[in-house]
Design a protein around this motif. Structure first.
Motif, PDB file in Angstrom:
ATOM      1  N   GLN A 154       0.499 -48.227 -39.059  1.00  0.00           N
ATOM      2  CA  GLN A 154      -0.770 -48.719 -39.584  1.00  0.00           C
ATOM      3  C   GLN A 154      -1.898 -48.567 -38.565  1.00  0.00           C
ATOM      4  N   ALA A 155      -1.588 -48.761 -37.303  1.00  0.00           N
ATOM      5  CA  ALA A 155      -2.602 -48.593 -36.257  1.00  0.00           C
ATOM      6  C   ALA A 155      -3.027 -47.133 -36.145  1.00  0.00           C
ATOM      7  N   GLU A 156      -2.062 -46.221 -36.248  1.00  0.00           N
ATOM      8  CA  GLU A 156      -2.381 -44.793 -36.182  1.00  0.00           C
ATOM      9  C   GLU A 156      -3.222 -44.350 -37.362  1.00  0.00           C
ATOM     10  N   LEU A 157      -3.083 -45.066 -38.487  1.00  0.00           N
ATOM     11  CA  LEU A 157      -3.890 -44.766 -39.668  1.00  0.00           C
ATOM     12  C   LEU A 157      -5.237 -45.484 -39.631  1.00  0.00           C
ATOM     13  N   GLY A 158      -5.497 -46.210 -38.558  1.00  0.00           N
ATOM     14  CA  GLY A 158      -6.789 -46.857 -38.376  1.00  0.00           C
ATOM     15  C   GLY A 158      -6.961 -48.168 -39.106  1.00  0.00           C
ATOM     16  N   ARG A 159      -5.865 -48.787 -39.542  1.00  0.00           N
ATOM     17  CA  ARG A 159      -5.969 -50.017 -40.320  1.00  0.00           C
ATOM     18  C   ARG A 159      -5.734 -51.268 -39.479  1.00  0.00           C
ATOM     19  N   LEU A 160      -5.122 -51.103 -38.312  1.00  0.00           N
ATOM     20  CA  LEU A 160      -4.900 -52.208 -37.396  1.00  0.00           C
ATOM     21  C   LEU A 160      -5.278 -51.745 -35.995  1.00  0.00           C
ATOM     22  N   GLN A 161      -5.541 -52.688 -35.116  1.00  0.00           N
ATOM     23  CA  GLN A 161      -5.790 -52.340 -33.722  1.00  0.00           C
ATOM     24  C   GLN A 161      -5.087 -53.356 -32.826  1.00  0.00           C
ATOM     25  N   MET A 162      -4.249 -52.849 -31.940  1.00  0.00           N
ATOM     26  CA  MET A 162      -3.479 -53.712 -31.045  1.00  0.00           C
ATOM     27  C   MET A 162      -3.005 -52.904 -29.850  1.00  0.00           C
ATOM     28  N   GLN A 163      -2.734 -53.583 -28.761  1.00  0.00           N
ATOM     29  CA  GLN A 163      -2.246 -52.911 -27.561  1.00  0.00           C
ATOM     30  C   GLN A 163      -0.722 -52.936 -27.458  1.00  0.00           C
ATOM     31  N   ASP A 164      -0.104 -53.937 -28.057  1.00  0.00           N
ATOM     32  CA  ASP A 164       1.345 -54.103 -27.937  1.00  0.00           C
ATOM     33  C   ASP A 164       1.910 -54.419 -29.323  1.00  0.00           C
ATOM     34  N   GLU A 165       2.411 -53.399 -30.005  1.00  0.00           N
ATOM     35  CA  GLU A 165       2.907 -53.588 -31.374  1.00  0.00           C
ATOM     36  C   GLU A 165       4.114 -54.512 -31.430  1.00  0.00           C
ATOM     37  N   LEU A 166       4.986 -54.435 -30.410  1.00  0.00           N
ATOM     38  CA  LEU A 166       6.181 -55.271 -30.418  1.00  0.00           C
ATOM     39  C   LEU A 166       5.815 -56.746 -30.275  1.00  0.00           C
ATOM     40  N   LYS A 167       4.890 -57.033 -29.387  1.00  0.00           N
ATOM     41  CA  LYS A 167       4.433 -58.411 -29.224  1.00  0.00           C
ATOM     42  C   LYS A 167       3.793 -58.911 -30.511  1.00  0.00           C
ATOM     43  N   ALA A 168       2.991 -58.060 -31.154  1.00  0.00           N
ATOM     44  CA  ALA A 168       2.345 -58.441 -32.408  1.00  0.00           C
ATOM     45  C   ALA A 168       3.371 -58.679 -33.510  1.00  0.00           C
ATOM     46  N   ALA A 169       4.431 -57.877 -33.534  1.00  0.00           N
ATOM     47  CA  ALA A 169       5.475 -58.036 -34.547  1.00  0.00           C
ATOM     48  C   ALA A 169       6.157 -59.390 -34.409  1.00  0.00           C
TER      49      ALA A 169
END
Length: 214
Positions: A154-169
């Motif tokens: 989703q971040a690569e598609l420009g819909r989310l922005q985050m530095q650490d996907e695992l932490k966000a998950a």
């Protein structure tokens, strides 16, 4: 370490057939016995009787009650993970995607059998840390990694922005947890209704997107 007093017969090549029908029968029998009696109350004799196999057959596949319980834990977590991530990770409805995962996750977490399983794992983890580690790796760790992969898409598609996907998950799962699961583990709450689950997840999605949405 074996939790039985009798020596386990030498294992054969059948031990290398993880998907065999006989192994599934043993795990099905073990599930019924462990969930009914708990880890300490379960015996290999009773598992054999419930699975309609001999105790010697069980030892072909599992060297001890600990190993059998560990295999059951991994089997349960694998089935749960497959159910949780039956989603389209590229969907342009990010809120809908998170809501679907969140409701599936929380519904699974509050199931009576899941609560029993968590209690059993917590009860044996100090004596058999490998079981606790297997549960943690196959459950929270694996779930976090799979959700992180979806968030990265989703971040690569420009819909989310985050530095650490695992932490966000892991943050999202914790938001869905709320205090509901802890209350059930300690016997303080009644299982939530479908409406209550949806309300909790909707709030988790709102907070998550406030932090990471674009």
């Amino acid at each position: 370490m074996s939790t039985t007093t009798s020596a386990a017969p030498a294992r054969t090549g059948a031990r290398q057939e993880p998907e065999s029908a006989k192994r599934r029968d043993i795990l099905d029998g073990a599930r019924r016995v462990f969930f009914d009696k708990g880890f300490d109350g379960a015996s290999m004799d009773e598992v054999a009787k419930t699975a309609s196999v001999s105790k010697a057959t069980i030892y072909v596949y599992f060297s001890s009650k600990e190993e059998l319980f560990e295999a059951l834990v991994l089997s349960e977590r694998s089935k749960s993970a497959e159910r949780l991530f039956e989603v389209d990770g590229t969907s342009d409805d990010v809120a809908g995607l998170l809501r679907q995962i969140g409701i599936s996750f929380l519904t699974m977490m509050v199931e009576p059998d899941h609560i029993r399983l968590v209690r059993m794992v917590m009860g044996v983890a100090e004596k058999f840390p490998r079981v606790g580690q297997a549960f943690f790796e196959a459950g929270p760790c694996q779930g976090g990694r799979r959700l992180a992969d979806l968030l990265r898409q989703q971040a690569e598609l420009g819909r989310l922005q985050m530095q650490d996907e695992l932490k966000a998950a892991h943050l999202f799962f914790n938001l869905c947890h709320d205090k509901t699961v802890k209350g059930l583990l300690f016997g303080c709450n009644a299982p939530p209704t479908a409406e209550q689950i949806a309300q909790t997840v909707d709030e988790a999605v709102r907070v998550f997107l406030a932090a990471y949405g674009r």
